[in-house]
Design a protein around this motif. Sequence first.
Motif, short mmCIF file in Angstrom:
data_model
loop_
_atom_site.label_atom_id
_atom_site.label_comp_id
_atom_site.label_asym_id
_atom_site.label_seq_id
_atom_site.Cartn_x
_atom_site.Cartn_y
_atom_site.Cartn_z
N ILE A 74 -32.28 -18.30 -21.23
CA ILE A 74 -33.35 -17.39 -20.61
C ILE A 74 -34.18 -16.11 -21.93
O ILE A 74 -35.26 -16.32 -21.33
CB ILE A 74 -33.69 -17.34 -19.22
CG1 ILE A 74 -32.87 -18.60 -18.17
CG2 ILE A 74 -35.01 -17.05 -18.89
CD1 ILE A 74 -33.43 -17.87 -16.63
N TRP A 75 -32.72 -15.75 -22.13
CA TRP A 75 -33.59 -15.53 -23.27
C TRP A 75 -34.39 -15.37 -24.31
O TRP A 75 -35.36 -15.01 -25.16
CB TRP A 75 -32.18 -14.02 -23.27
CG TRP A 75 -31.70 -12.65 -22.64
CD1 TRP A 75 -31.32 -12.69 -21.50
CD2 TRP A 75 -32.80 -11.16 -22.61
NE1 TRP A 75 -30.80 -11.06 -21.29
CE2 TRP A 75 -31.87 -10.83 -21.89
CE3 TRP A 75 -33.87 -10.92 -23.58
CZ2 TRP A 75 -32.19 -9.23 -21.75
CZ3 TRP A 75 -34.16 -9.93 -23.06
CH2 TRP A 75 -33.76 -8.94 -22.04
N LYS A 76 -33.69 -15.85 -25.28
CA LYS A 76 -33.49 -16.79 -26.36
C LYS A 76 -34.67 -18.04 -26.13
O LYS A 76 -35.81 -17.59 -27.44
CB LYS A 76 -32.07 -17.29 -27.14
CG LYS A 76 -31.40 -16.23 -27.37
CD LYS A 76 -30.38 -16.24 -27.97
CE LYS A 76 -30.21 -16.66 -29.46
NZ LYS A 76 -29.09 -17.41 -30.32
N ASN A 77 -34.54 -18.69 -25.81
CA ASN A 77 -35.40 -20.17 -25.89
C ASN A 77 -36.83 -19.48 -24.35
O ASN A 77 -38.28 -19.74 -25.45
CB ASN A 77 -34.79 -21.03 -25.13
CG ASN A 77 -33.68 -21.25 -26.06
OD1 ASN A 77 -33.17 -20.25 -26.92
ND2 ASN A 77 -33.52 -22.92 -25.95
N LEU A 78 -36.58 -18.55 -24.33
CA LEU A 78 -37.92 -18.65 -23.23
C LEU A 78 -38.38 -17.42 -23.49
O LEU A 78 -39.50 -17.03 -22.58
CB LEU A 78 -37.77 -18.74 -21.55
CG LEU A 78 -37.28 -20.48 -21.57
CD1 LEU A 78 -35.84 -20.78 -20.29
CD2 LEU A 78 -38.30 -22.17 -21.84
N LYS B 57 -38.74 -11.22 -15.38
CA LYS B 57 -37.81 -10.73 -15.17
C LYS B 57 -36.56 -12.26 -14.95
O LYS B 57 -37.17 -12.70 -13.54
CB LYS B 57 -36.94 -9.95 -14.47
CG LYS B 57 -36.39 -8.81 -15.28
CD LYS B 57 -35.77 -7.44 -14.45
CE LYS B 57 -36.70 -6.35 -14.59
NZ LYS B 57 -36.28 -4.79 -13.50
N ALA B 58 -36.10 -12.68 -15.48
CA ALA B 58 -34.98 -13.55 -14.55
C ALA B 58 -33.66 -13.31 -14.25
O ALA B 58 -33.00 -12.50 -15.00
CB ALA B 58 -35.18 -15.59 -15.22
N ILE B 59 -33.29 -13.83 -13.30
CA ILE B 59 -31.77 -13.33 -12.47
C ILE B 59 -30.93 -14.38 -12.16
O ILE B 59 -31.71 -15.72 -12.09
CB ILE B 59 -31.94 -12.31 -11.47
CG1 ILE B 59 -32.49 -11.04 -11.48
CG2 ILE B 59 -29.75 -12.40 -11.11
CD1 ILE B 59 -33.49 -9.97 -10.43
N VAL B 60 -30.00 -14.79 -12.86
CA VAL B 60 -29.11 -15.84 -12.90
C VAL B 60 -27.79 -15.76 -12.06
O VAL B 60 -27.10 -14.23 -11.79
CB VAL B 60 -28.80 -16.16 -14.53
CG1 VAL B 60 -28.39 -18.08 -13.73
CG2 VAL B 60 -29.98 -16.93 -15.21
N VAL C 144 -34.31 -25.93 -17.26
CA VAL C 144 -35.18 -25.25 -18.70
C VAL C 144 -36.81 -26.18 -18.62
O VAL C 144 -37.81 -25.13 -18.20
CB VAL C 144 -34.46 -26.15 -19.92
CG1 VAL C 144 -35.96 -24.67 -21.17
CG2 VAL C 144 -33.02 -25.41 -20.46
N ARG C 145 -37.23 -27.33 -18.15
CA ARG C 145 -37.76 -28.08 -17.95
C ARG C 145 -38.84 -26.83 -16.79
O ARG C 145 -39.72 -26.96 -16.66
CB ARG C 145 -38.10 -29.29 -17.81
CG ARG C 145 -38.05 -30.19 -18.52
CD ARG C 145 -38.46 -32.10 -18.53
NE ARG C 145 -37.28 -32.23 -16.82
CZ ARG C 145 -35.88 -32.17 -17.37
NH1 ARG C 145 -35.52 -33.43 -18.62
NH2 ARG C 145 -35.67 -33.08 -16.31
N ALA D 120 -24.32 -18.95 -19.64
CA ALA D 120 -25.04 -19.69 -20.96
C ALA D 120 -26.67 -19.76 -20.43
O ALA D 120 -27.42 -19.12 -21.29
CB ALA D 120 -24.47 -20.52 -20.83
N PHE D 121 -27.33 -19.60 -19.25
CA PHE D 121 -28.04 -19.88 -18.44
C PHE D 121 -28.93 -18.75 -18.99
O PHE D 121 -30.22 -19.11 -19.09
CB PHE D 121 -28.83 -20.49 -17.78
CG PHE D 121 -30.16 -21.40 -16.91
CD1 PHE D 121 -30.32 -21.70 -18.37
CD2 PHE D 121 -30.65 -21.20 -15.95
CE1 PHE D 121 -31.04 -22.49 -18.12
CE2 PHE D 121 -31.42 -21.29 -15.49
CZ PHE D 121 -32.29 -22.31 -16.04
#
Length: 419
Positions: free
Chosen positions: A400-404, A382-385, A371-372, A395-396
């Motif tokens: 990324i959606w909710k917190n970041l 956009k992020a791809i996990v 997260v840091r 979960a990650f």
Amino acid sequence: MVLLKFHGGCHQIGMSCVEVIGEKDRVFLDCGMMPDTGEIPKIDDNAPLIVSHAHLDHCGAIPFYNFKKIYCTPPTADLMFITWRDTLNLQKSFKEEDIQRALSSVECLNYYEEKKIGENLKFKLYNAGHILGSSSIYLEIDGKRILYTGDINESMQRTVRAADTDIDDIDILIIEATYGSPLDIKPARKVLERELVNEVKETIERGGKVIIPVFAVGRAQEILLVLNNYIRSGELEAKIFTDGSLIHATSIYLSYTDWLNPKLKNLIETGINPFGNVEKADESRIFKKDEPCVIVSTSGMVQGGPVLKYLRLLKDPKNKLILTGYQAEGTLGRALEEGIKEIKPFKNKIPIRGEVVKIEFSAHGDYNSLVRYIKKIPKPEKAIVMHGERYQSLAFAMTIWKNLKIPAYVPIKGTILPV
Ligand SMILES: [Zn+2]
Ligand SMILES: [Zn+2]
């Protein structure tokens, strides 16, 4: 329009491989193998490949293919040779000639060096902080800026500097999620080191022997540095023996001092070998009665390598096995971790009377560290996990959606994502 095609490393750790397809250009990012089954991605190899680092799950499948060109850092090239050789010895799935061909297609680049490899395709490598020479790949294709993190560690390790976060602007982030769940919070490195030293000390003091199975690249060097550091400071007294391909890998670490953690580099330059005396163990001394010692040997999941022959020491309740990382299902390491009472690595059965403990030394950042990392780098569209078990990946992506507040996707094998 740029397409990302995911050939592996989706909902899993193993066989990472992403194909990036532009108007005119095409490139692969990593081409790994499943560590337990030996499965490889199915791809059309008539394109160049960029390799993030020398672990099996990122480079293990390369000798099966004939890529036009293979780009990586110089230490990665040297370390890949060891990974391929280990695979060849264990699985016999490709030939020595395939390794030779793969190595002759390698073109090395230093960090931050820009390389144009297509009409509208260029890239550079950042330090990923994971193992010697490991990189995150920054790619510009048809104007899209993509960062593929590879395996990352945002904290400094004993061997290498922390991952770069001072990175050019990004449109698409493809990030690993080994420890992507909020439940994946690991104790500080100092605490783990203390735990390891205490376990070793306790065994040595009662006249026992300690077996530490390790991965040849990364984990082995971290463990050797910890043990030797405590020996030099006088806090630990122990004779350390080594065996397996970690010996070759450690010599490569010593050849690339500029790529190491600066503290480690300084130590080497003052004439100290911080890894200790790393050479093929004298077996007669290891098996000698009443001579306490530590044996650091490959392979990390106790699936092969010289560590197997030392397991018979576990007949003696004085002796101990310390597992230092994740043990995949189906491996002997996992069976030992789960408390199996008898094993049969060779012809004879071995009763397990010695203690088995696990102290997880990882070269990956934990959840907080991931997260840091995202907060430190430029914000992507956009992020791809990928590179995480299903739960960790989902979960990650949720974090990324909710917190970041970044839209996040979790591809499955075969997904083609337009970006
Ligand atoms: Zn790795
Ligand atoms: Zn990996």
